[in-house]
Design a protein around this motif. Structure first.
Motif, PDB file in Angstrom:
ATOM      1  N   SER A   1    -124.522  56.342  17.986  1.00 17.65           N
ATOM      2  CA  SER A   1    -123.631  55.219  17.741  1.00 17.65           C
ATOM      3  C   SER A   1    -122.303  55.748  17.220  1.00 17.65           C
ATOM      4  CB  SER A   1    -124.231  54.256  16.726  1.00 17.65           C
ATOM      5  OG  SER A   1    -125.322  53.543  17.248  1.00 17.65           O
ATOM      6  N   THR A   2    -121.238  55.038  17.531  1.00 20.45           N
ATOM      7  CA  THR A   2    -119.916  55.343  16.999  1.00 20.45           C
ATOM      8  C   THR A   2    -119.210  54.013  16.770  1.00 20.45           C
ATOM      9  OG1 THR A   2    -118.660  55.363  19.073  1.00 20.45           O
ATOM     10  CG2 THR A   2    -119.850  57.396  18.500  1.00 20.45           C
ATOM     11  N   GLU A   3    -118.043  54.082  16.175  1.00 18.07           N
ATOM     12  CA  GLU A   3    -117.269  52.854  16.002  1.00 18.07           C
ATOM     13  C   GLU A   3    -116.828  52.271  17.340  1.00 18.07           C
ATOM     14  OE1 GLU A   3    -112.903  54.182  14.798  1.00 18.07           O
ATOM     15  OE2 GLU A   3    -114.427  55.436  13.843  1.00 18.07           O
ATOM     16  N   TYR A   4    -116.971  53.040  18.422  1.00 24.54           N
ATOM     17  CA  TYR A   4    -116.585  52.581  19.754  1.00 24.54           C
ATOM     18  C   TYR A   4    -117.794  52.178  20.600  1.00 24.54           C
ATOM     19  CZ  TYR A   4    -112.726  55.468  18.078  1.00 24.54           C
ATOM     20  OH  TYR A   4    -111.746  56.025  17.309  1.00 24.54           O
ATOM     21  N   GLY A   5    -118.975  52.180  20.010  1.00 24.15           N
ATOM     22  CA  GLY A   5    -120.184  51.855  20.753  1.00 24.15           C
ATOM     23  C   GLY A   5    -121.052  53.090  20.962  1.00 24.15           C
ATOM     24  N   ASN A   6    -122.191  52.890  21.614  1.00 27.48           N
ATOM     25  CA  ASN A   6    -123.114  53.998  21.858  1.00 27.48           C
ATOM     26  C   ASN A   6    -122.609  54.882  22.997  1.00 27.48           C
ATOM     27  OD1 ASN A   6    -124.627  52.730  19.935  1.00 27.48           O
ATOM     28  ND2 ASN A   6    -126.462  52.500  21.179  1.00 27.48           N
ATOM     29  N   MET A   7    -122.905  56.174  22.899  1.00 24.45           N
ATOM     30  CA  MET A   7    -122.516  57.128  23.935  1.00 24.45           C
ATOM     31  C   MET A   7    -123.470  58.312  23.904  1.00 24.45           C
ATOM     32  SD  MET A   7    -118.987  58.700  22.261  1.00 24.45           S
ATOM     33  CE  MET A   7    -118.237  57.071  22.112  1.00 24.45           C
ATOM     34  N   LEU A   8    -123.304  59.235  24.837  1.00 21.31           N
ATOM     35  CA  LEU A   8    -124.157  60.419  24.917  1.00 21.31           C
ATOM     36  C   LEU A   8    -123.502  61.590  24.205  1.00 21.31           C
ATOM     37  CD1 LEU A   8    -126.686  61.871  26.148  1.00 21.31           C
ATOM     38  CD2 LEU A   8    -125.207  62.487  28.072  1.00 21.31           C
ATOM     39  N   LEU A   9    -124.269  62.244  23.341  1.00 29.14           N
ATOM     40  CA  LEU A   9    -123.855  63.488  22.700  1.00 29.14           C
ATOM     41  C   LEU A   9    -124.717  64.617  23.245  1.00 29.14           C
ATOM     42  CD1 LEU A   9    -122.652  65.387  20.486  1.00 29.14           C
ATOM     43  CD2 LEU A   9    -124.374  64.439  18.920  1.00 29.14           C
TER      44      LEU A   9
ATOM     45  N   GLY B   1    -110.170  62.407  13.104  1.00 27.82           N
ATOM     46  CA  GLY B   1    -111.606  62.554  13.151  1.00 27.82           C
ATOM     47  C   GLY B   1    -112.333  61.247  13.381  1.00 27.82           C
ATOM     48  N   PHE B   2    -113.633  61.361  13.686  1.00 27.05           N
ATOM     49  CA  PHE B   2    -114.462  60.170  13.859  1.00 27.05           C
ATOM     50  C   PHE B   2    -115.896  60.496  13.476  1.00 27.05           C
ATOM     51  CE2 PHE B   2    -114.850  62.392  17.861  1.00 27.05           C
ATOM     52  CZ  PHE B   2    -116.129  62.128  18.324  1.00 27.05           C
ATOM     53  N   VAL B   3    -116.654  59.443  13.249  1.00 25.51           N
ATOM     54  CA  VAL B   3    -118.036  59.560  12.805  1.00 25.51           C
ATOM     55  C   VAL B   3    -118.958  59.055  13.894  1.00 25.51           C
ATOM     56  CG1 VAL B   3    -119.735  58.796  11.081  1.00 25.51           C
ATOM     57  CG2 VAL B   3    -117.369  59.267  10.388  1.00 25.51           C
ATOM     58  N   ALA B   4    -120.071  59.760  14.098  1.00 31.13           N
ATOM     59  CA  ALA B   4    -121.132  59.306  14.995  1.00 31.13           C
ATOM     60  C   ALA B   4    -122.445  59.452  14.241  1.00 31.13           C
ATOM     61  CB  ALA B   4    -121.145  60.125  16.281  1.00 31.13           C
ATOM     62  N   TRP B   5    -123.487  58.765  14.718  1.00 27.32           N
ATOM     63  CA  TRP B   5    -124.772  58.839  14.034  1.00 27.32           C
ATOM     64  C   TRP B   5    -125.898  58.444  14.974  1.00 27.32           C
ATOM     65  CZ3 TRP B   5    -120.948  55.315  13.282  1.00 27.32           C
ATOM     66  CH2 TRP B   5    -121.237  53.960  13.510  1.00 27.32           C
ATOM     67  N   ASP B   6    -127.087  59.014  14.681  1.00 23.93           N
ATOM     68  CA  ASP B   6    -128.292  58.597  15.388  1.00 23.93           C
ATOM     69  C   ASP B   6    -129.330  58.245  14.328  1.00 23.93           C
ATOM     70  OD1 ASP B   6    -129.138  61.115  14.515  1.00 23.93           O
ATOM     71  OD2 ASP B   6    -128.845  62.058  16.467  1.00 23.93           O
ATOM     72  N   ASN B   7    -130.611  58.461  14.603  1.00 22.75           N
ATOM     73  CA  ASN B   7    -131.617  58.072  13.623  1.00 22.75           C
ATOM     74  C   ASN B   7    -132.031  59.212  12.701  1.00 22.75           C
ATOM     75  OD1 ASN B   7    -133.030  59.543  15.529  1.00 22.75           O
ATOM     76  ND2 ASN B   7    -134.082  57.762  16.393  1.00 22.75           N
ATOM     77  N   GLN B   8    -131.276  60.326  12.742  1.00 19.73           N
ATOM     78  CA  GLN B   8    -131.618  61.420  11.834  1.00 19.73           C
ATOM     79  C   GLN B   8    -130.414  62.159  11.278  1.00 19.73           C
ATOM     80  OE1 GLN B   8    -134.049  63.663  14.600  1.00 19.73           O
ATOM     81  NE2 GLN B   8    -132.365  65.056  15.076  1.00 19.73           N
ATOM     82  N   ASN B   9    -129.237  61.979  11.864  1.00 16.73           N
ATOM     83  CA  ASN B   9    -128.044  62.695  11.414  1.00 16.73           C
ATOM     84  C   ASN B   9    -126.817  61.800  11.429  1.00 16.73           C
ATOM     85  OD1 ASN B   9    -128.908  65.571  11.095  1.00 16.73           O
ATOM     86  ND2 ASN B   9    -129.413  65.363  13.261  1.00 16.73           N
TER      87      ASN B   9
END
Length: 333
Positions: free
Chosen positions: A96-104, A271-279
């Protein structure tokens, strides 16, 4: 003019032995590439692997794509026995990001590195070949979009994306090899192209293949790839955007605008922040930046000093506010 185009498409489809109604601005992207709709967490992007520049179409046949398309990993050191699949997928996450979900795609050197060989990182070129479905509409105007960003030190060579016929013919390629990343790019980079439809008028050319090419996987050490969107749009109603190669230096956001959902963002903070269910992932912040992670009740949970362009912060599941500079982002793990 648009009505005539749609009628012509319908006649062509009928002559091919089936009729598929395709509307104006219809999203015909395979479901597995709709990252914004996927649940956050580790994501099995690739299904098969094979050594070499391209998949072997005598092995990876069309009938395997009927259920919705698939992705195949290839490269000069990729194994043909699928031993490369699980390690690569381990590094793929929907975030997830402030811009919606994407692939990392986490590259070698991350805390959860996709080790493609037992000895460590894969050297040499690699490619993710993403196939569409076998019912991809033929003789229909289609627009292709690929928006990505690489976080980390500049690489030595361009990354590229292209769209190929199923058989990999080198003539009438729907989208020729196009840079999706330049060594000096610091922003989100969009590739938006109208397909050369003369290349996809026959059933023998379907499904299509998106080839996302890394010139050398060793170039990805200590880097991370964010793919914000991959999209095919049938019968687009707008003109295809063109970017001045002299003036254009990318997008500030993956959507092409400066709209964000961050809290208390008075001015743009690097910079920007992203996150999943562990990081929680901290991206492209100024070195030495102090990042404060609070619980929703205002208690300080963790302080992080940014010492790299891509930082993984392991966290317990819960809701937090990540603050750095004058910017704050609410995250839910």
């Amino acid at each position: 003019m648009k009505t005539k185009a749609l009628l012509f498409s319908a006649l062509c489809l009928a002559s091919a032995g089936f009729v598929q109604a395709v509307g104006v601005d219809e999203d015909i992207t395979p479901d597995y590439l709709k990252f914004s709709e996927k649940e956050v967490g580790q994501y099995n992007l690739v299904s098969y692997s094979g050594q070499g520049a391209n998949p072997d179409i005598n092995t990876w046949t069309k009938d395997k794509m009927e259920a919705g398309g698939m992705a195949i990993l290839t490269g000069n050191n990729v194994k043909s026995d699928n031993s490369s699949v699980a390690p690569f997928n381990k590094g793929c996450h929907i975030v997830s990001t402030e811009y919606g979900n994407m692939l990392l795609i986490k590259a070698y050197g991350s805390e959860e590195q996709p080790e493609l060989e037992a000895a460590g990182q894969l050297v040499g070129f690699a490619a993710v070949n993403m196939y569409t479905r076998t019912d991809f509409p033929v003789s229909t105007p289609v627009r292709f979009q690929f928006v990505s960003k690489i976080v980390g030190p500049a690489t030595a060579s361009n990354h590229t994306v292209s769209v190929w016929n199923f058989g990999g013919a080198t003539t009438n390629v729907p989208v020729p090899e196009t840079p999706s990343y330049y060594p000096d790019v610091t922003k989100w980079w969009p590739v938006i192209k109208d397909l050369n439809t003369t290349a996809i008028v026959g059933e023998e050319n379907i499904p299509l293949r998106i080839k996302y090419f890394f010139p050398g996987y060793d170039n990805l050490s200590n880097r991370a790839i964010y793919i914000a969107s991959i999209k095919f749009t049938a019968n687009p109603s707008t003109e295809c955007p063109e970017f001045d190669p002299v003036m254009f230096d990318g997008w500030d956001t993956p959507t092409g605008d400066n709209t964000s959902t961050v809290i208390n963002a008075v001015e743009t903070q690097k910079g920007f922040v992203a996150w999943d269910n562990q990081n929680i992932y901290l991206n492209e912040m100024e070195m030495g930046t102090q990042v404060y992670i609070y619980s929703l009740n205002g208690s300080l949970v963790k302080t992080v000093t940014v010492l790299d362009s891509f930082v993984e912060v392991p966290m317990s599941q819960g809701a937090y506010v990540v603050k750095y500079g004058n910017k704050a982002t609410k995250v839910i793990l």
